[in-house]
Design an enzyme around this catalytic site. Structure first.
Site, PDB file in Angstrom:
ATOM      1  N   HIS A 144       2.973 -16.965  68.685  1.00 10.78           N
ATOM      2  CA  HIS A 144       3.508 -16.513  67.398  1.00 10.78           C
ATOM      3  C   HIS A 144       4.020 -15.081  67.462  1.00 10.78           C
ATOM      4  O   HIS A 144       4.176 -14.438  66.417  1.00 10.78           O
ATOM      5  CB  HIS A 144       2.439 -16.643  66.308  1.00 10.78           C
ATOM      6  CG  HIS A 144       2.126 -18.062  65.959  1.00 10.78           C
ATOM      7  ND1 HIS A 144       0.967 -18.437  65.290  1.00 10.78           N
ATOM      8  CD2 HIS A 144       2.804 -19.215  66.190  1.00 10.78           C
ATOM      9  CE1 HIS A 144       0.963 -19.757  65.136  1.00 10.78           C
ATOM     10  NE2 HIS A 144       2.064 -20.241  65.669  1.00 10.78           N
ATOM     11  N   CYS A 163      15.524  -7.465  67.749  1.00 10.05           N
ATOM     12  CA  CYS A 163      16.807  -7.346  67.066  1.00 10.05           C
ATOM     13  C   CYS A 163      17.286  -8.746  66.721  1.00 10.05           C
ATOM     14  O   CYS A 163      17.485  -9.575  67.617  1.00 10.05           O
ATOM     15  CB  CYS A 163      17.830  -6.621  67.936  1.00 10.05           C
ATOM     16  SG  CYS A 163      19.480  -6.559  67.191  1.00 10.05           S
ATOM     17  N   CYS A 218      18.794  -1.037  66.690  1.00  8.05           N
ATOM     18  CA  CYS A 218      18.464  -1.692  67.951  1.00  8.05           C
ATOM     19  C   CYS A 218      18.891  -0.780  69.104  1.00  8.05           C
ATOM     20  O   CYS A 218      20.015  -0.259  69.095  1.00  8.05           O
ATOM     21  CB  CYS A 218      19.196  -3.031  68.036  1.00  8.05           C
ATOM     22  SG  CYS A 218      19.179  -3.792  69.683  1.00  8.05           S
ATOM     23  N   ALA A 258     -18.034 -16.314  66.639  1.00 11.30           N
ATOM     24  CA  ALA A 258     -17.330 -16.316  67.923  1.00 11.30           C
ATOM     25  C   ALA A 258     -17.976 -15.346  68.905  1.00 11.30           C
ATOM     26  O   ALA A 258     -18.059 -15.635  70.106  1.00 11.30           O
ATOM     27  CB  ALA A 258     -15.857 -15.942  67.715  1.00 11.30           C
TER      28      ALA A 258
END
Length: 229
Positions: free
Chosen positions: A106, A114, A133, A216
């Site tokens: 993800h 850009c 950019c 966890a």
């Protein structure tokens, strides 16, 4: 186990202070997903989206890996077979704990993208719609995050690993977000054993051969030690 493919979700980073979609009072609770995690939301209000991810980036960079992250890095280092680490998370806590070659399906908060020329570069602490950019100079900078409605990264590689897995393990995932929620079925069809490690049962719990529930930071290190014995 010669090849273990591990999928981690928001639950593994929750104990490091990074909230999940469902947490009350966190960053996600202050905004609609449609407004801050979709291409359409970014087109409507890029200032809001950049503000949201600037806050998430600052929170992520201040967080520290927990025992679960360190345990998986240890497993990757010491296991004789192949350990493939895939994460739905956009933080860098796996890397901070010492993990290598983490597959961020993800995207991740420390990256900028850009949308004009697809150039990627390390994200500064604060991003805005006016930042150019470095490649094409267009003012079309966005977080290098896969938003809802976009195709996750590295899918061909991930499915290849799933087809070769001897064991598939999902850690801290809700089982509500596809395509990741379908990984357990994909691995099982290829003959892999399957295990869920989670605080509570996910939406896909019935598809796992085994499951263990708890924090966890406790159950992941315990499982890693059994693998390394």
């Amino acid at each position: 186990m010669s090849k273990i493919v591990i999928l981690t979700g928001a639950g593994i980073s929750a104990e490091s202070g990074l909230g999940t979609f469902r947490d009350e009072g966190g960053l996600w609770a202050q905004h609609r997903i449609e407004d801050v995690a979709t291409p359409e939301g970014f087109a409507r209000d890029p200032d809001l989206v950049h503000e949201f991810y600037n806050a998430r980036r600052a929170q992520s960079r201040a967080a520290q890996p927990n025992a679960a992250h360190f345990a998986l890095a240890k497993l990757q280092k010491e296991h004789r077979g192949d350990i493939v680490l895939v994460t739905q998370n956009v933080d860098s806590l796996h890397e901070a704990a010492g993990a290598q070659n983490v597959c961020h399906m993800h995207g991740f908060l420390d990256g900028a993208l850009c949308s004009s020329c697809d150039t990627r570069w390390p994200a500064p602490p604060v991003m805005s719609k006016t930042r150019q950019c470095p490649s094409c100079n267009a003012q079309t900078t966005r977080p290098d995050i896969v938003w809802f409605g976009e195709m996750p990264y590295h899918m061909e590689t991930i499915y290849h690993h799933l087809s070769e897995a001897d064991l598939f393990v999902a850690i801290g995932t809700s089982g509500n977000v596809y395509p990741a929620a379908g990984f357990v079925q994909e691995a099982a069809l290829s003959g892999a054993d399957t295990l869920e490690l989670n605080l509570e049962a996910s939406a896909t719990i019935s598809q796992f051969a085994q499951a263990e529930f708890g924090k966890a930071s406790e159950i992941v290190p315990n499982w890693v030690e059994t693998i390394l014995r």
